[in-house]
Design a protein around this motif. Structure first.
Motif: not given
Length: 274
Positions: A17-19, A22, A62, A68, A71-73
């Motif tokens: 997971l990455s933000a 955010l 997340l 939000h 970017t959340v991946s």
């Protein structure tokens, strides 16, 4: 004598997971502020901080369940671009105060975790039933499988809801206060469940108030006032210092019997009440 502190096994195979950039608000009030964060795949990351730090809000963002900005991946893809069915297979979520119909049996509640894997209106498969049994046995709830959820205590319900999340058998598992209502022996059992998940390469992200339990994680994310103040390995002294600072140095972290423990730092008033 320097003590060796044991930690959960690490499997570093990338980013789960990455933000980036955010931001999130609740009730018109900004709660998260420009957070950049990468969660390592196959490891246990625990999010810690004082009340109101934004821990649960970050976990919801997340998980893709909270609006939000930024970017959340998930596993390398923007989470909004992941089809909801695939997302539900790849990412499982256990939130605070989760509920389910009290008249459902424990078996049926946990079977809900298999819905992302089932075709529309299809009956449960042998694979589904096997996954539910594994989850119930992991959480020591197998003996209650025929009981109604409403007949269980708070701690027993929590173990069933954890089993529902485990039954998804997702690559990423997010848990917000999973130890609520669990007594110390069952908190230890929860740690065993996490270790088993890590052994299978699952990524675990938790929000916990039980700091000593959280110190078993591979990595810690420290938050305060809606910002990440530190993200690092649990054993790193810088991580310990950042964690203590987040709590205004009202806690201290020590090595004891092969593990890290958090102890409160008492501030006593003088005889004049100052």
């Amino acid at each position: 004598m320097k003590q060796t502190v044991t930690r959960a096994p690490a499997i570093d195979t990338g980013v789960a997971l990455s933000a980036h950039g955010l931001n999130a608000s609740l009730g018109g009030r900004a709660v998260l502020h420009d957070i950049d964060l990468d969660i390592a795949q196959g490891q246990w990351t625990s999010i810690l901080g004082p009340n109101g730090a934004g821990k649960s809000t970050l976990l919801k963002a997340l998980a893709g369940v909270l609006p939000h900005q930024g970017t959340v991946s998930l596993l390398g893809r923007p989470i909004q671009q992941v089809h909801h069915r695939l997302r539900a297979q790849q990412l499982a979520w256990l939130g605070q105060n989760e509920s389910s119909a009290d008249d459902l049996t424990v078996w049926d509640v946990v079977m809900l975790g298999r819905l992302p894997h089932q075709a529309w209106l299809a009956p449960p498969s042998d694979e589904d039933r096997a996954a539910v049994e594994r989850a119930l046995r992991y959480t020591q709830a197998w003996d209650w499988r025929h009981r109604a959820l409403g007949q269980l205590s708070g701690g027993e319900r929590q173990r069933v809801l954890l089993a529902r999340a485990l039954a998804v058998e997702a690559q990423v598992l997010l848990m917000d206060e999973p130890l609520a209502n669990l007594d110390p022996p069952h908190q230890a059992d929860w740690l065993c469940v996490v270790e088993a998940l890590l052994a299978h390469g699952t990524t675990v992200v938790s929000v916990l108030h039980e700091i000593t339990i959280a110190l078993h994680a591979n990595r810690l994310v420290v938050m305060r006032d809606g910002r990440v103040t530190h993200h690092g390995a649990t054993a790193d002294p810088d991580t310990h210092r950042a964690l203590c600072a987040a709590f205004d140095n009202r806690i201290a972290i020590h090595a004891l019997n092969g593990q890290w423990v958090s102890l409160p730092q008492l501030i006593r008033q003088d005889s004049h009440g100052n």
